[in-house]
Write a protein that holds these residues in place. Structure first.
Motif, PDB file in Angstrom:
ATOM      1  N   CYS A  24       0.846  -1.197   0.000  1.00  0.00           N
ATOM      2  CA  CYS A  24       0.000   0.000   0.000  1.00  0.00           C
ATOM      3  C   CYS A  24       0.880   1.245   0.000  1.00  0.00           C
ATOM      4  CB  CYS A  24      -0.911   0.011   1.221  1.00  0.00           C
ATOM      5  SG  CYS A  24      -2.158  -1.297   1.222  1.00  0.00           S
ATOM      6  N   PHE A  25       0.460   2.230  -0.785  1.00  0.00           N
ATOM      7  CA  PHE A  25       1.225   3.460  -0.933  1.00  0.00           C
ATOM      8  C   PHE A  25       0.310   4.662  -0.719  1.00  0.00           C
ATOM      9  CE2 PHE A  25       2.692   0.168  -3.811  1.00  0.00           C
ATOM     10  CZ  PHE A  25       4.048   0.076  -3.549  1.00  0.00           C
ATOM     11  N   VAL A  26       0.780   5.644   0.019  1.00  0.00           N
ATOM     12  CA  VAL A  26       0.086   6.921   0.104  1.00  0.00           C
ATOM     13  C   VAL A  26       0.544   7.751  -1.092  1.00  0.00           C
ATOM     14  CG1 VAL A  26      -0.280   9.019   1.463  1.00  0.00           C
ATOM     15  CG2 VAL A  26      -0.007   6.802   2.611  1.00  0.00           C
ATOM     16  N   ALA A  27      -0.417   8.322  -1.811  1.00  0.00           N
ATOM     17  CA  ALA A  27      -0.082   9.024  -3.048  1.00  0.00           C
ATOM     18  C   ALA A  27      -1.051  10.178  -3.274  1.00  0.00           C
ATOM     19  CB  ALA A  27      -0.121   8.048  -4.230  1.00  0.00           C
ATOM     20  N   HIS A  28      -0.796  10.944  -4.314  1.00  0.00           N
ATOM     21  CA  HIS A  28      -1.746  11.962  -4.766  1.00  0.00           C
ATOM     22  C   HIS A  28      -1.778  11.935  -6.285  1.00  0.00           C
ATOM     23  CE1 HIS A  28       2.114  14.266  -4.807  1.00  0.00           C
ATOM     24  NE2 HIS A  28       1.614  14.736  -5.940  1.00  0.00           N
ATOM     25  N   GLU A  29      -2.895  12.364  -6.840  1.00  0.00           N
ATOM     26  CA  GLU A  29      -3.024  12.376  -8.295  1.00  0.00           C
ATOM     27  C   GLU A  29      -2.210  13.523  -8.870  1.00  0.00           C
ATOM     28  OE1 GLU A  29      -6.463  12.268 -11.810  1.00  0.00           O
ATOM     29  OE2 GLU A  29      -7.029  12.325  -9.687  1.00  0.00           O
ATOM     30  N   LYS A  30      -1.451  13.232  -9.907  1.00  0.00           N
ATOM     31  CA  LYS A  30      -0.643  14.263 -10.559  1.00  0.00           C
ATOM     32  C   LYS A  30      -1.565  15.147 -11.387  1.00  0.00           C
ATOM     33  CE  LYS A  30       3.323  14.867 -13.640  1.00  0.00           C
ATOM     34  NZ  LYS A  30       4.340  14.167 -14.479  1.00  0.00           N
ATOM     35  N   PRO A  31      -1.573  16.467 -11.126  1.00  0.00           N
ATOM     36  CA  PRO A  31      -2.447  17.353 -11.903  1.00  0.00           C
ATOM     37  C   PRO A  31      -2.013  17.429 -13.354  1.00  0.00           C
ATOM     38  CG  PRO A  31      -0.962  18.633 -10.511  1.00  0.00           C
ATOM     39  CD  PRO A  31      -0.777  17.186 -10.123  1.00  0.00           C
ATOM     40  N   ALA A  32      -2.967  17.686 -14.231  1.00  0.00           N
ATOM     41  CA  ALA A  32      -2.661  17.799 -15.658  1.00  0.00           C
ATOM     42  C   ALA A  32      -1.633  18.879 -15.903  1.00  0.00           C
ATOM     43  CB  ALA A  32      -3.938  18.086 -16.441  1.00  0.00           C
ATOM     44  N   ASP A  33      -1.749  19.989 -15.167  1.00  0.00           N
ATOM     45  CA  ASP A  33      -0.778  21.075 -15.239  1.00  0.00           C
ATOM     46  C   ASP A  33       0.042  21.029 -13.963  1.00  0.00           C
ATOM     47  OD1 ASP A  33       0.702  23.340 -15.414  1.00  0.00           O
ATOM     48  OD2 ASP A  33      -0.978  24.740 -15.565  1.00  0.00           O
ATOM     49  N   SER A  34       1.258  20.561 -14.048  1.00  0.00           N
ATOM     50  CA  SER A  34       2.072  20.341 -12.859  1.00  0.00           C
ATOM     51  C   SER A  34       2.390  21.630 -12.119  1.00  0.00           C
ATOM     52  CB  SER A  34       3.382  19.635 -13.245  1.00  0.00           C
ATOM     53  OG  SER A  34       4.113  20.414 -14.185  1.00  0.00           O
ATOM     54  N   THR A  35       2.180  22.784 -12.759  1.00  0.00           N
ATOM     55  CA  THR A  35       2.471  24.057 -12.103  1.00  0.00           C
ATOM     56  C   THR A  35       1.221  24.675 -11.481  1.00  0.00           C
ATOM     57  OG1 THR A  35       2.064  25.312 -14.147  1.00  0.00           O
ATOM     58  CG2 THR A  35       4.307  24.507 -13.762  1.00  0.00           C
ATOM     59  N   SER A  36       0.087  23.997 -11.636  1.00  0.00           N
ATOM     60  CA  SER A  36      -1.180  24.604 -11.214  1.00  0.00           C
ATOM     61  C   SER A  36      -1.475  24.425  -9.738  1.00  0.00           C
ATOM     62  CB  SER A  36      -2.336  24.009 -12.022  1.00  0.00           C
ATOM     63  OG  SER A  36      -2.437  22.619 -11.772  1.00  0.00           O
ATOM     64  N   ALA A  37      -0.789  23.507  -9.085  1.00  0.00           N
ATOM     65  CA  ALA A  37      -1.091  23.266  -7.668  1.00  0.00           C
ATOM     66  C   ALA A  37       0.139  22.768  -6.932  1.00  0.00           C
ATOM     67  CB  ALA A  37      -2.219  22.235  -7.538  1.00  0.00           C
ATOM     68  N   ASN A  38       0.176  23.060  -5.660  1.00  0.00           N
ATOM     69  CA  ASN A  38       1.232  22.560  -4.788  1.00  0.00           C
ATOM     70  C   ASN A  38       0.921  21.111  -4.451  1.00  0.00           C
ATOM     71  OD1 ASN A  38       2.978  21.919  -2.708  1.00  0.00           O
ATOM     72  ND2 ASN A  38       2.860  23.948  -1.768  1.00  0.00           N
ATOM     73  N   ASN A  39       1.892  20.222  -4.632  1.00  0.00           N
ATOM     74  CA  ASN A  39       1.642  18.804  -4.378  1.00  0.00           C
ATOM     75  C   ASN A  39       1.133  18.557  -2.960  1.00  0.00           C
ATOM     76  OD1 ASN A  39       2.365  18.111  -6.968  1.00  0.00           O
ATOM     77  ND2 ASN A  39       4.450  17.499  -6.426  1.00  0.00           N
ATOM     78  N   GLY A  40       1.563  19.398  -2.025  1.00  0.00           N
ATOM     79  CA  GLY A  40       1.136  19.225  -0.646  1.00  0.00           C
ATOM     80  C   GLY A  40      -0.332  19.496  -0.436  1.00  0.00           C
ATOM     81  N   ASP A  41      -0.955  20.210  -1.380  1.00  0.00           N
ATOM     82  CA  ASP A  41      -2.372  20.529  -1.271  1.00  0.00           C
ATOM     83  C   ASP A  41      -3.261  19.510  -1.953  1.00  0.00           C
ATOM     84  OD1 ASP A  41      -1.687  22.854   0.063  1.00  0.00           O
ATOM     85  OD2 ASP A  41      -1.550  24.019  -1.797  1.00  0.00           O
ATOM     86  N   MET A  42      -2.677  18.560  -2.673  1.00  0.00           N
ATOM     87  CA  MET A  42      -3.462  17.568  -3.399  1.00  0.00           C
ATOM     88  C   MET A  42      -4.056  16.547  -2.432  1.00  0.00           C
ATOM     89  SD  MET A  42      -3.265  18.556  -6.490  1.00  0.00           S
ATOM     90  CE  MET A  42      -3.928  17.131  -7.349  1.00  0.00           C
ATOM     91  N   PRO A  43      -5.298  16.135  -2.654  1.00  0.00           N
ATOM     92  CA  PRO A  43      -5.917  15.124  -1.774  1.00  0.00           C
ATOM     93  C   PRO A  43      -5.126  13.823  -1.788  1.00  0.00           C
ATOM     94  CG  PRO A  43      -7.552  16.160  -3.193  1.00  0.00           C
ATOM     95  CD  PRO A  43      -6.221  16.598  -3.704  1.00  0.00           C
ATOM     96  N   LYS A  44      -4.968  13.239  -0.619  1.00  0.00           N
ATOM     97  CA  LYS A  44      -4.222  11.993  -0.496  1.00  0.00           C
ATOM     98  C   LYS A  44      -5.133  10.803  -0.807  1.00  0.00           C
ATOM     99  CE  LYS A  44      -0.436  13.991   1.067  1.00  0.00           C
ATOM    100  NZ  LYS A  44      -0.881  15.406   0.917  1.00  0.00           N
ATOM    101  N   VAL A  45      -4.549   9.802  -1.443  1.00  0.00           N
ATOM    102  CA  VAL A  45      -5.243   8.548  -1.725  1.00  0.00           C
ATOM    103  C   VAL A  45      -4.339   7.402  -1.299  1.00  0.00           C
ATOM    104  CG1 VAL A  45      -6.552   9.502  -3.664  1.00  0.00           C
ATOM    105  CG2 VAL A  45      -4.338   8.393  -4.089  1.00  0.00           C
ATOM    106  N   LEU A  46      -4.931   6.224  -1.205  1.00  0.00           N
ATOM    107  CA  LEU A  46      -4.164   5.011  -0.913  1.00  0.00           C
ATOM    108  C   LEU A  46      -4.213   4.108  -2.131  1.00  0.00           C
ATOM    109  CD1 LEU A  46      -2.721   3.653   1.627  1.00  0.00           C
ATOM    110  CD2 LEU A  46      -4.705   2.131   1.627  1.00  0.00           C
ATOM    111  N   ILE A  47      -3.057   3.694  -2.597  1.00  0.00           N
ATOM    112  CA  ILE A  47      -2.978   2.738  -3.696  1.00  0.00           C
ATOM    113  C   ILE A  47      -2.684   1.368  -3.102  1.00  0.00           C
ATOM    114  CG2 ILE A  47      -1.754   2.051  -5.787  1.00  0.00           C
ATOM    115  CD1 ILE A  47      -1.117   4.974  -6.287  1.00  0.00           C
TER     116      ILE A  47
END
Length: 276
Positions: A24-47
């Protein structure tokens, strides 16, 4: 639609080369525009990446992806159950490219060139990957008995709703399959891992119910390989054993004294004998 996820951390690793080999990995979805959001603000998911059996020990079809999809769709409008069960975002059988084209990643395909006697000894498994949310915390990170009571109550509510409205029995309640989420309002319990789930109607039609679950939390009927039909009461019995286990060993590391319980009879529960 193709989704790309960025792994942030490893939540769990397999303890054996064989079996489900769950990771199991904690991850976040990569935004289509990598400059549009701070990775730390992306909702966390579990893979969840695992080799699930295609058939359970009692012959029922194992399909956690299908069950989680049904639970999500059926309970979506009941916000009283939010964060009490894993909400499926994506899930499928892993596919690989090879000389035969694109094929499902299964033990049958991997072992297809091995003699049939050897193949028969290996349980048929399918490599599946699920993306779920929210990301829960293990029950041993709870801070008090009061929080444990809340979490257990939430898990019972989720379990009851899934049985009544989806017709699914979980069949594997254990300390590892009860998680919780924490926010400003406190904690909320979450029931996870539907690998061993089964339709209640299928259980009723089984001539010989299989031994399904996790030691030391299986019901007596499970351990005795009883021909009595499995019901929701088997899951409630497992919950009683979970509370006995936690009551003996403590909720968390600050509440535990392993030396004091090392020789207690409850340790025998891990042997799988109904007599004990």
């Amino acid at each position: 639609m193709t989704r790309v996820y960025v792994c942030e951390s490893i939540r769990c690793n397999p303890h054996s080369t064989f079996g489900r080999h769950t990771r199991c990995f904690v991850a976040h979805e990569k935004p289509a525009d990598s400059t549009s959001a701070n990775n730390g603000d992306m909702p966390k998911v579990l893979i969840k990446d695992a080799w699930a059996q295609t058939l359970g020990p009692d012959g029922h079809v194992c399909d956690e992806v299908a069950y989680l999809r049904e639970i999500r769709d059926t309970l979506a409008d009941d916000h009283t159950l939010d964060n009490m069960y894993p909400r499926l975002q994506a899930g499928c059988v892993v596919q690989i490219k090879c000389s035969d084209g694109v094929v499902d990643d299964t033990t049958q395909y991997i072992l297809m060139h091995i003699d049939t006697n050897t193949q028969a000894k290996v349980p048929a498994r399918v490599h599946k990957r699920l993306v779920i949310s929210p990301v829960g915390e293990p029950i041993h990170d709870l801070k008090s008995i009061d929080e444990l009571i809340v979490v257990v109550g939430d898990v019972m509510a989720a379990h009851s709703a899934i049985v009544k409205r989806c017709g699914l029995l979980h069949r594997d309640l254990s300390v590892n399959n009860i998680m919780f989420c924490r926010d400003d309002d406190g904690v909320k319990g979450m029931l996870i891992d539907f690998d061993n789930a089964c339709r209640a109607t299928d259980v009723q039609n089984m001539e010989q119910p299989g031994c399904v679950g996790t030691l030391p939390f299986m019901s007596i009927g499970n351990l005795e390989h009883s021909k009595v039909k499995r019901t929701v009461l088997d899951d409630w019995e497992s919950l009683i054993y979970i509370l006995c286990w936690i009551g003996t060993f403590g909720i968390n590391q600050t509440d535990q004294d392993c030396g004091a319980v090392r020789d207690l009879m409850i340790q025998i529960w891990q042997t799988g004998s109904a007599a004990d």
